[in-house]
Design a protein around this motif. Structure first.
Motif, PDB file in Angstrom:
ATOM      1  N   LYS A 134       1.003  -1.290   0.253  1.00 41.04           N
ATOM      2  CA  LYS A 134       0.096  -0.137  -0.349  1.00 41.04           C
ATOM      3  C   LYS A 134       0.560   1.270  -0.147  1.00 41.04           C
ATOM      4  CE  LYS A 134      -3.755   1.872   2.461  1.00 41.04           C
ATOM      5  NZ  LYS A 134      -4.946   1.803   3.893  1.00 41.04           N
ATOM      6  N   PHE A 176      -6.818   0.106  -2.908  1.00 42.42           N
ATOM      7  CA  PHE A 176      -6.161  -0.207  -1.119  1.00 42.42           C
ATOM      8  C   PHE A 176      -7.003   0.654  -0.234  1.00 42.42           C
ATOM      9  CE2 PHE A 176      -2.733  -1.359  -4.554  1.00 42.42           C
ATOM     10  CZ  PHE A 176      -1.906  -2.160  -3.403  1.00 42.42           C
ATOM     11  N   GLU A 186      -7.012  -3.362   4.983  1.00 42.25           N
ATOM     12  CA  GLU A 186      -6.756  -4.237   6.398  1.00 42.25           C
ATOM     13  C   GLU A 186      -8.043  -4.531   7.284  1.00 42.25           C
ATOM     14  OE1 GLU A 186      -5.409  -0.705   4.882  1.00 42.25           O
ATOM     15  OE2 GLU A 186      -5.934   0.740   6.706  1.00 42.25           O
ATOM     16  N   ARG A 187      -9.360  -3.585   6.803  1.00 42.26           N
ATOM     17  CA  ARG A 187     -10.341  -4.184   7.864  1.00 42.26           C
ATOM     18  C   ARG A 187     -10.669  -5.620   7.542  1.00 42.26           C
ATOM     19  NH1 ARG A 187     -11.100   1.569   7.273  1.00 42.26           N
ATOM     20  NH2 ARG A 187     -12.585   1.235   5.847  1.00 42.26           N
ATOM     21  N   TRP A 218      -9.610  -9.109   6.182  1.00 37.98           N
ATOM     22  CA  TRP A 218      -8.590 -10.124   6.026  1.00 37.98           C
ATOM     23  C   TRP A 218      -8.764 -11.279   6.985  1.00 37.98           C
ATOM     24  CZ3 TRP A 218      -6.329 -13.666   9.314  1.00 37.98           C
ATOM     25  CH2 TRP A 218      -5.434 -14.290   9.200  1.00 37.98           C
ATOM     26  N   THR A 278      -3.952  -8.882  -2.642  1.00 35.63           N
ATOM     27  CA  THR A 278      -5.959  -8.288  -2.335  1.00 35.63           C
ATOM     28  C   THR A 278      -6.534  -9.209  -2.959  1.00 35.63           C
ATOM     29  OG1 THR A 278      -5.551  -6.390  -3.520  1.00 35.63           O
ATOM     30  CG2 THR A 278      -4.630  -6.667  -1.307  1.00 35.63           C
ATOM     31  N   PHE A 303      -6.707 -10.286   2.181  1.00 36.84           N
ATOM     32  CA  PHE A 303      -6.874  -8.508   2.043  1.00 36.84           C
ATOM     33  C   PHE A 303      -8.059  -9.173   0.981  1.00 36.84           C
ATOM     34  CE2 PHE A 303      -3.401  -8.536   4.257  1.00 36.84           C
ATOM     35  CZ  PHE A 303      -3.920  -8.184   5.206  1.00 36.84           C
TER      36      PHE A 303
END
Ligand code: FE2
Length: 193
Positions: free
Chosen positions: A2, A20, A24-25, A27, A93, A99
């Motif tokens: 990121k 991005f 991170e929230r 996962w 991701t 992610f």
């Protein structure tokens, strides 16, 4: 990853930054799986000064904790044995990655020495960002090949055919995909018997 994207001034890379946001929230644990070519990461010494080198160090340190996969199998008849035994990627991701994202597919890919990724295309636009090694790329069916090395970025527009071949050392690249079906299996120019 990121941070690398956020600090990059390349206008093509900038288009991917939004993917991005808040990643991170969301996962999940996707488990771990090794593939043989990943062991070539053992031979690599990343540059500790660059962001790319720092990111590569992380991938090397956690290589056995990542889920390494391949898009193609022998039954697809689109790539040969050299590529099947000489490449792997780990999604970071995406729809299947740790992610979760329906907007951005990203991850790290490893290719062994002297492998050819045949001419292929897909709906998503794509960034290849070389973290280690070098390769000859062809972007567009009638375009000349160009040589790209560590630190360089290659942009591929939606549906543009592209090809690359590695040289006498492993190649490690960050890849970014957005637009279209994020798990689309690429179309190939020729079938392999
Ligand atoms: Fe591609």
């Amino acid at each position: 990853m990121k941070n690398m994207v956020a600090e990059c001034e390349n206008p093509h890379v900038r288009k991917f930054e939004g993917g991005f946001k808040g990643i991170e929230r969301c996962w999940r644990d996707v488990g771990a799986r090794m593939l043989p070519v990943v062991h070539s990461l053992n031979e690599i010494s990343p540059d500790p000064q660059s962001l790319a080198g720092k990111l590569l160090s992380q991938f090397i340190a956690y290589r056995e904790s990542l889920f390494w996969e391949q898009t193609y199998s022998k039954a697809d008849h689109v790539v040969g044995d050299a590529l099947l035994s000489g490449y792997a990627f780990s999604e970071i991701t995406g729809q299947l990655g740790p992610f979760i994202s329906n907007q951005l597919r990203s991850g790290v890919g490893v290719w062994g020495a002297n492998v050819e990724y045949p001419m292929h295309w897909h709906d998503a636009e794509e960034i290849y960002w070389i973290l280690f090694g070098s390769a000859w790329f062809q972007i567009g069916r009638d375009q000349p090949k160009s040589f790209k090395k560590s630190g360089e970025i290659v942009f591929v527009s939606s549906s543009v055919p592209h090809f690359f071949e590695t040289r006498d050392e492993p190649l490690v690249m960050l890849y970014l995909w957005q637009g279209g079906d994020l798990r689309q299996v690429s179309e190939f120019e020729r079938k392999i018997s």
